[in-house]
Design a protein around this motif. Structure first.
Motif, PDB file in Angstrom:
ATOM      1  N   GLY A 174     -40.607  -6.949 -96.151  1.00  0.00           N
ATOM      2  CA  GLY A 174     -39.213  -7.350 -96.028  1.00  0.00           C
ATOM      3  C   GLY A 174     -38.607  -6.944 -94.703  1.00  0.00           C
ATOM      4  N   VAL A 175     -38.906  -5.727 -94.256  1.00  0.00           N
ATOM      5  CA  VAL A 175     -38.396  -5.251 -92.961  1.00  0.00           C
ATOM      6  C   VAL A 175     -38.939  -6.112 -91.823  1.00  0.00           C
ATOM      7  CG1 VAL A 175     -38.411  -3.317 -91.341  1.00  0.00           C
ATOM      8  CG2 VAL A 175     -38.082  -2.890 -93.782  1.00  0.00           C
ATOM      9  N   LEU A 176     -40.230  -6.425 -91.885  1.00  0.00           N
ATOM     10  CA  LEU A 176     -40.843  -7.234 -90.830  1.00  0.00           C
ATOM     11  C   LEU A 176     -40.249  -8.640 -90.792  1.00  0.00           C
ATOM     12  CD1 LEU A 176     -44.550  -6.108 -91.315  1.00  0.00           C
ATOM     13  CD2 LEU A 176     -43.113  -5.622 -89.337  1.00  0.00           C
ATOM     14  N   LEU A 177     -40.016  -9.232 -91.966  1.00  0.00           N
ATOM     15  CA  LEU A 177     -39.437 -10.572 -92.011  1.00  0.00           C
ATOM     16  C   LEU A 177     -37.993 -10.558 -91.510  1.00  0.00           C
ATOM     17  CD1 LEU A 177     -40.855 -11.903 -95.409  1.00  0.00           C
ATOM     18  CD2 LEU A 177     -41.612 -12.475 -93.102  1.00  0.00           C
ATOM     19  N   ASP A 178     -37.258  -9.504 -91.838  1.00  0.00           N
ATOM     20  CA  ASP A 178     -35.889  -9.363 -91.326  1.00  0.00           C
ATOM     21  C   ASP A 178     -35.915  -9.288 -89.806  1.00  0.00           C
ATOM     22  OD1 ASP A 178     -33.166  -8.877 -91.110  1.00  0.00           O
ATOM     23  OD2 ASP A 178     -33.356  -6.738 -91.471  1.00  0.00           O
ATOM     24  N   ASN A 179     -36.866  -8.534 -89.278  1.00  0.00           N
ATOM     25  CA  ASN A 179     -36.999  -8.385 -87.826  1.00  0.00           C
ATOM     26  C   ASN A 179     -37.304  -9.721 -87.151  1.00  0.00           C
ATOM     27  OD1 ASN A 179     -37.460  -6.336 -85.472  1.00  0.00           O
ATOM     28  ND2 ASN A 179     -39.229  -7.700 -85.393  1.00  0.00           N
ATOM     29  N   SER A 180     -38.062 -10.602 -87.850  1.00  0.00           N
ATOM     30  CA  SER A 180     -38.446 -11.892 -87.265  1.00  0.00           C
ATOM     31  C   SER A 180     -37.395 -12.978 -87.496  1.00  0.00           C
ATOM     32  CB  SER A 180     -39.782 -12.357 -87.852  1.00  0.00           C
ATOM     33  OG  SER A 180     -39.639 -12.675 -89.224  1.00  0.00           O
ATOM     34  N   GLY A 181     -36.320 -12.662 -88.252  1.00  0.00           N
ATOM     35  CA  GLY A 181     -35.269 -13.641 -88.483  1.00  0.00           C
ATOM     36  C   GLY A 181     -35.401 -14.429 -89.770  1.00  0.00           C
ATOM     37  N   ASP A 182     -36.425 -14.133 -90.572  1.00  0.00           N
ATOM     38  CA  ASP A 182     -36.598 -14.804 -91.861  1.00  0.00           C
ATOM     39  C   ASP A 182     -35.838 -14.009 -92.923  1.00  0.00           C
ATOM     40  OD1 ASP A 182     -37.350 -16.077 -94.168  1.00  0.00           O
ATOM     41  OD2 ASP A 182     -39.514 -15.787 -93.919  1.00  0.00           O
ATOM     42  N   PHE A 183     -34.516 -14.191 -92.966  1.00  0.00           N
ATOM     43  CA  PHE A 183     -33.675 -13.365 -93.827  1.00  0.00           C
ATOM     44  C   PHE A 183     -33.869 -13.676 -95.304  1.00  0.00           C
ATOM     45  CE2 PHE A 183     -31.100 -13.897 -89.802  1.00  0.00           C
ATOM     46  CZ  PHE A 183     -31.527 -12.704 -89.249  1.00  0.00           C
ATOM     47  N   ASP A 184     -34.091 -14.949 -95.627  1.00  0.00           N
ATOM     48  CA  ASP A 184     -34.323 -15.306 -97.030  1.00  0.00           C
ATOM     49  C   ASP A 184     -35.626 -14.677 -97.533  1.00  0.00           C
ATOM     50  OD1 ASP A 184     -32.001 -16.769 -97.125  1.00  0.00           O
ATOM     51  OD2 ASP A 184     -32.974 -18.693 -96.692  1.00  0.00           O
ATOM     52  N   GLY A 185     -36.671 -14.789 -96.730  1.00  0.00           N
ATOM     53  CA  GLY A 185     -37.948 -14.183 -97.102  1.00  0.00           C
ATOM     54  C   GLY A 185     -37.847 -12.678 -97.216  1.00  0.00           C
ATOM     55  N   ALA A 186     -37.093 -12.070 -96.297  1.00  0.00           N
ATOM     56  CA  ALA A 186     -36.917 -10.621 -96.323  1.00  0.00           C
ATOM     57  C   ALA A 186     -36.206 -10.189 -97.601  1.00  0.00           C
ATOM     58  CB  ALA A 186     -36.117 -10.173 -95.100  1.00  0.00           C
ATOM     59  N   GLU A 187     -35.131 -10.878 -97.943  1.00  0.00           N
ATOM     60  CA  GLU A 187     -34.369 -10.508 -99.140  1.00  0.00           C
ATOM     61  C   GLU A 187     -35.218 -10.668-100.400  1.00  0.00           C
ATOM     62  OE1 GLU A 187     -30.079 -11.359-101.328  1.00  0.00           O
ATOM     63  OE2 GLU A 187     -30.720 -12.632 -99.653  1.00  0.00           O
ATOM     64  N   SER A 188     -36.013 -11.741-100.462  1.00  0.00           N
ATOM     65  CA  SER A 188     -36.874 -11.971-101.629  1.00  0.00           C
ATOM     66  C   SER A 188     -37.870 -10.830-101.811  1.00  0.00           C
ATOM     67  CB  SER A 188     -37.610 -13.303-101.468  1.00  0.00           C
ATOM     68  OG  SER A 188     -38.502 -13.519-102.539  1.00  0.00           O
TER      69      SER A 188
ATOM     70  N   LEU B  47     -32.961  -0.156-100.752  1.00  0.00           N
ATOM     71  CA  LEU B  47     -31.543  -0.513-100.685  1.00  0.00           C
ATOM     72  C   LEU B  47     -31.036  -0.440 -99.245  1.00  0.00           C
ATOM     73  CD1 LEU B  47     -30.274   1.348-103.869  1.00  0.00           C
ATOM     74  CD2 LEU B  47     -30.098  -1.125-103.467  1.00  0.00           C
ATOM     75  N   ASN B  48     -31.476   0.566 -98.503  1.00  0.00           N
ATOM     76  CA  ASN B  48     -31.094   0.674 -97.094  1.00  0.00           C
ATOM     77  C   ASN B  48     -31.571  -0.548 -96.312  1.00  0.00           C
ATOM     78  OD1 ASN B  48     -30.267   2.236 -94.585  1.00  0.00           O
ATOM     79  ND2 ASN B  48     -32.449   1.933 -94.195  1.00  0.00           N
ATOM     80  N   ASN B  49     -32.807  -0.982 -96.582  1.00  0.00           N
ATOM     81  CA  ASN B  49     -33.344  -2.141 -95.873  1.00  0.00           C
ATOM     82  C   ASN B  49     -32.666  -3.435 -96.315  1.00  0.00           C
ATOM     83  OD1 ASN B  49     -35.101  -0.521 -94.420  1.00  0.00           O
ATOM     84  ND2 ASN B  49     -36.713  -0.665 -95.959  1.00  0.00           N
ATOM     85  N   LEU B  50     -32.279  -3.526 -97.598  1.00  0.00           N
ATOM     86  CA  LEU B  50     -31.500  -4.685 -98.059  1.00  0.00           C
ATOM     87  C   LEU B  50     -30.156  -4.752 -97.339  1.00  0.00           C
ATOM     88  CD1 LEU B  50     -32.093  -4.954-101.922  1.00  0.00           C
ATOM     89  CD2 LEU B  50     -32.241  -6.826-100.270  1.00  0.00           C
ATOM     90  N   SER B  51     -29.572  -3.597 -97.109  1.00  0.00           N
ATOM     91  CA  SER B  51     -28.298  -3.584 -96.389  1.00  0.00           C
ATOM     92  C   SER B  51     -28.484  -4.111 -94.967  1.00  0.00           C
ATOM     93  CB  SER B  51     -27.729  -2.162 -96.343  1.00  0.00           C
ATOM     94  OG  SER B  51     -28.385  -1.366 -95.371  1.00  0.00           O
ATOM     95  N   GLY B  52     -29.655  -3.828 -94.399  1.00  0.00           N
ATOM     96  CA  GLY B  52     -29.942  -4.326 -93.054  1.00  0.00           C
ATOM     97  C   GLY B  52     -30.002  -5.842 -92.999  1.00  0.00           C
ATOM     98  N   VAL B  53     -30.583  -6.454 -94.039  1.00  0.00           N
ATOM     99  CA  VAL B  53     -30.632  -7.918 -94.103  1.00  0.00           C
ATOM    100  C   VAL B  53     -29.213  -8.477 -94.194  1.00  0.00           C
ATOM    101  CG1 VAL B  53     -31.435  -9.907 -95.431  1.00  0.00           C
ATOM    102  CG2 VAL B  53     -32.914  -7.905 -95.180  1.00  0.00           C
ATOM    103  N   CYS B  54     -28.388  -7.860 -95.042  1.00  0.00           N
ATOM    104  CA  CYS B  54     -26.993  -8.302 -95.181  1.00  0.00           C
ATOM    105  C   CYS B  54     -26.238  -8.146 -93.857  1.00  0.00           C
ATOM    106  CB  CYS B  54     -26.294  -7.518 -96.287  1.00  0.00           C
ATOM    107  SG  CYS B  54     -26.958  -7.845 -97.929  1.00  0.00           S
ATOM    108  N   TYR B  55     -26.500  -7.055 -93.146  1.00  0.00           N
ATOM    109  CA  TYR B  55     -25.853  -6.853 -91.846  1.00  0.00           C
ATOM    110  C   TYR B  55     -26.290  -7.945 -90.861  1.00  0.00           C
ATOM    111  CZ  TYR B  55     -23.991  -4.430 -87.762  1.00  0.00           C
ATOM    112  OH  TYR B  55     -23.278  -4.119 -86.635  1.00  0.00           O
TER     113      TYR B  55
END
Length: 922
Positions: A281-295, A318-326
């Motif tokens: 999830g963290v890696l996908l958030d970093n790459s811009g795939d926010f939907d994939g990261a959240e899933s 939960l901390n990493n989920l907050s990062g996706v929301c941010y």
């Protein structure tokens, strides 16, 4: 295999003492192949061998063995025969309770209740520090010593994890090192694997990334070479993915996490799966795939909460989920996740996660306009990270503090201090990255810190600081390489077999490339089956890709095993005063720095105050215009310079970039003979010397000679390592036309040879890489051959030289890196040799980098595929000016360009502009 058969035969047919020793060895190996023989011993009448066999069965992953031991421990009457001093009931009672005590301790440990687990582990250690009664049964006493030592090692390793998570770093490292020592002493691979992996995690947190990588690699090697019924390879790979993510190797991190996730699912390891999904999830958030990261993160949270009841892991997710929301600007939901995470982190005493949560809360507060709360949260996180020695966290907290003071509180002085501290800590982390590619990717990943600082320095008018931080952001890995003593370059500690593995992969690559090339040729037999050839080509391409992967893996492993080769020495960046000292009075140095909105040009002359020019640009539009220009130049050799296609596709862009970059510098260029250009990012691809002044109808090269450098610091190293005066009678090594398809190259080489009083010329099948190795002491090295740049995998960029059998073959970057050259100039009269891949950290990766590493201070190379005949003419004029008239390198190239452009048919920049000097131009 023969050893396993010997153990099995001993278990079946050996004497009592021999069987006892064989059981001890079987316990170390944990191979289920021994279970049947061990089961028979477990059920035998010998109580000592029975207990030993039960333990060994448990070690192989069979719960029946452990259940047998638990029953034995729960029955004091059954235990008493093993205790010589039954008058010590306390010891017997402690031993009887041991399984339950360990179960409770590891239960707390698995749920990350580290304080409770620590207390239980400490009580277990007290028991294992007691004198264990001996039975005077040699094989049994030896076995008990092994079991006691191993269990003590496992407990110490777990205790180390507890102490580390509780912030007791010194105790954690002491326990961990003791666990490693015990594992090595008893020779138990399971314990050693776990101890290495946990120690690797500690080193990640402490910022010792290379040490962590080495420990993880050792752990995986043990895992590959041994049978472990409790193998948690997925956990190691997950941590390894985290490490690669931290150093900016995001694709490699994703590969590791995908493999770890597959293993977790196969082994039904729910905790491992949750950890892997969190990392993915963290890696996908970093790459811009926010939907994939959240899933991924939501599924990880479900497992951690509903299946595992693991609060510490929940806090992290939960901390990493907050990062996706941010990331998607949903700040209210981001704050809610952070508050929930903080409650769990405090309950579990997880300082590392708590620090990151406070960083998130700081950014959310800043977004809501509460600057004071933002500062309070960020300062709290910085103190937490300092207390647990988390350098990455400290850098992040300082960056956040700088951003808040810079963009929300409008306090530039405080922001300057925080940015500076963030960069200092980041560079301290980087100094531990012994592998060059780690330094490159880490620098690219941290470029935002430098961009913020440079932008602030420009706004504050701090010119010297602006220059310093521009330099600190650029080509640091290259500078480190150049500063390293050449005597230490080359393989030292890696085994001969490991070097052979790389050589074998390279040889296979060479064979496949030649086969692939042959298939592209529609041969002269008249029986060429295109359909069949296409199928074969696709097969070869697939096999080639697999071999390239294997070659890279072997090469990386070789560097890991040979840190003396990979170890590089850092140097300080150059100051403006030092730059002025290396320039003469008629030389101007301009250094570019590209931000998201403007190009900053820093101009430096001797004995003159430096100038800073800001040019607002549309980055995407200018990048597209540049790539269009390069494409037109590549395709433009047949275009008439009077045609509309030439004017629109080449001349107008060259004029546009002249107006953009050179016109603002005209006052500085009035009395200049030479211009040093240090580009940044995609501007490395722009041939500045060919920019066209539409008003005066002349090119920049008409005004002055031009050379290039990756950074001012790198340039200073080139110049310090090179005498400004070439030898009075320089020697030359010339390799020409190894592929036998460059008809003008051999004539070019003969003419160049005649310019030197001492030279070695090798043509065709004699123009081999071996000649380059044997004649590396030449003052000038001229390579008239093909060269290819691989943008997808720069490590496979290569020159084409003859092999030992006289056949044309690729010479890859690793081969060039290991050369030891004495040349003050290397000329690559080849195609695409100056092309490099540039990262966000502006690290140059290509053939030119390899030659600088090999020892040359100056390189003449090309930006695009060059014409064979025009290159021969240009090179002839270049060496006439350099050797015949004693011009410096840059002036000699300027003369050659002007002479070629004046010849009929060669006025198009395609012919005269691809070549450029990098490094020491003198």
């Amino acid at each position: 295999m023969d050893g396993d058969k010997k153990i099995l035969n001993t278990l079946r047919f050996g004497s009592s003492a021999e069987i006892g020793k064989a059981i001890t060895e079987a316990s170390r190996l944990k191979d289920p192949a021994f279970r049947e023989a061990l089961s028979q011993i477990k059920d035998s009448s010998d109580p000592f061998l029975s207990m030993m066999a039960a333990y060994a069965i448990g070690e192989s992953g069979d719960q029946a063995g452990l259940k047998h031991l638990q029953q034995l421990f729960s029955d004091p009457a059954a235990m008493l025969p093993f205790v010589k001093e039954p008058q010590d009931p306390k010891l017997v009672e402690e031993i009887r309770k041991l399984p339950d005590t360990l179960k409770v301790a590891f239960g707390s440990y698995d749920r990350s209740r580290f304080e409770q687990a620590r207390e239980n582990f400490l009580s277990v250690l007290q028991l294992y520090s007691s004198e264990i009664p001996k039975m005077n049964v040699p094989h049994f006493d030896e076995f008990v010593q092994f079991v006691v030592a191993k269990t003590r090692g496992l407990v110490l390793d777990a205790l180390a994890v507890c102490e580390f998570n509780l912030g007791n770093i010194e105790e954690a490292l002491n326990h961990s090192m003791e666990a490693v020592s015990i594992a090595e002493e008893v020779g138990d691979p399971q314990l050693l694997k776990s101890a290495y992996a946990d120690l690797g995690h500690f080193h990640i947190c402490l910022g010792n990334y290379y040490s962590a990588l080495e420990l993880y690699q050792r752990s995986l090697e043990i895992d590959d070479g041994s049978y472990d019924p409790r193998r948690k390879r997925n956990r190691i790979l997950s941590n390894l993915a985290h490490l690669y993510h931290l150093v900016g190797q995001h694709n490699t991190a994703l590969e590791c996490i995908e493999e770890a996730l597959e293993l977790s699912e196969r082994e039904n390891d729910l905790k491992g799966k949750a950890q892997c999904l969190n990392s993915k999830g963290v890696l996908l958030d970093n790459s811009g795939d926010f939907d994939g990261a959240e899933s991924c993160l939501r599924e990880a949270l479900r497992l951690a909460k509903d299946e595992l009841h693991e609060k510490s892991l929940q806090a992290l997710i939960l901390n990493n989920l907050s990062g996706v929301c941010y990331s998607i600007s949903d700040f209210s939901k981001s704050e809610k996740y952070l508050r929930d995470a903080l409650e769990l982190a405090i309950e579990m005493s997880d300082k590392s996660v708590e620090g990151r949560i406070h960083c998130g809360l700081a950014m959310v507060a800043a977004e809501s306009g509460d600057g004071d709360e933002a500062i309070r949260q960020a300062e709290f996180s910085r103190k937490l990270f300092a207390a647990i020695h988390d350098l990455a966290g400290q850098s992040e907290a300082n960056l956040i503090l700088g951003l808040i003071e810079d963009h929300y509180n409008d306090d530039p002085n405080k922001a300057f201090g925080y940015y500076g501290e963030a960069i200092d800590v980041s560079e301290k982390l980087r100094s531990n990255l012994m592998l060059d590619e780690f330094k490159v990717s880490f620098g690219a990943d941290k470029i935002n810190i430098y961009e913020q600082m440079i932008s602030l320095c420009v706004r504050m008018g701090r010119l010297e600081d602006t220059f310093e931080y521009i330099e600190r952001s650029k080509s640091r890995a290259l500078v480190d390489m150049l500063s390293h003593s050449l005597d230490s370059i080359g393989p030292r500690e890696a085994s001969e077999d490991e070097h052979k593995e790389v050589a074998i992969h390279k040889g296979n690559l060479d064979i496949l490339k030649s086969q692939l090339k042959a298939l592209y040729l529609e041969g002269g037999s008249g029986e060429f089956d295109k359909e069949r050839a296409t199928e074969s080509k696709e097969t070869l391409v697939e096999e080639l890709a697999q071999l390239e992967g294997a070659y890279q893996a072997a090469f990386q492993e070789l560097k890991m095993k040979d840190p003396a080769w990979a170890s590089l020495v850092s140097v300080d960046v150059i100051s403006i005063n030092d730059v002025q000292d290396i320039l003469d009075s008629r030389t101007l140095l301009i250094e570019l720095y590209q931000t998201g909105e403007e190009t900053i040009i820093f101009a430096v002359r001797k004995d003159t105050a430096p100038s800073l020019i800001k040019i607002p640009i549309d980055v995407d539009a200018e990048a597209e215009r540049l790539y269009g220009l390069i494409s037109n130049l590549l395709e433009g050799k047949g275009i008439d310079t009077r045609s509309h296609d030439y004017i629109r596709g080449i001349k107008q862009p060259l004029s546009h970039f002249y107006e953009l970059f050179i016109t603002p510098l005209l006052d500085l260029l009035k009395d200049i003979d030479h211009l040093v250009i240090i580009p940044h990012y995609f501007w490395h691809y722009l041939p500045f010397h060919a920019l066209y002044d539409n008003a005066l109808k002349e090119y920049l090269i008409d005004k002055c000679s031009v050379s290039y450098a990756p950074s001012a610091t790198a340039l200073s190293v080139y110049m310090k390592n090179n005498s400004s005066s070439p030898p009075k009678s320089p020697s030359a090594l010339i390799l020409a036309n190894p592929s036998k398809d460059l008809p003008f190259a051999e004539g070019e080489a003969e003419r160049i040879k005649n310019r030197f009083t001492r030279s070695n010329l090798f043509k065709g099948s004699q123009a081999s890489f071996g000649r380059l190795v044997d004649h590396g002491e030449a003052d000038v090295i001229h390579l008239a051959c093909h060269g290819y740049f691989r943008g997808d995998e720069p490590i496979f960029s290569h020159l084409v030289l003859a092999d030992d059998e006289g056949k044309a073959a690729p010479v890859f970057l690793p081969d060039i890196f290991n050369l030891k050259l004495n040349a003050y100039l290397v000329t690559l009269s080849a195609c695409e040799t100056g092309l490099s891949q540039f990262t966000a950290g502006d690290e140059l990766i290509g053939v030119s980098r390899a030659f600088f590493y090999a020892g040359t201070p100056s390189l003449l190379s090309s930006l695009w595929t060059v014409n064979d005949r025009s290159t021969a003419l240009l090179m002839d004029d270049f060496y006439e000016a350099l050797i015949g008239r004693g011009e410096n390198k840059a002036s000699a190239l300027q003369c050659a360009m002007l002479a070629l452009r004046a010849m009929p048919g060669y006025s198009n920049p395609y012919f005269w502009a691809p070549f450029f000097i990098t490094g020491d131009w003198r």
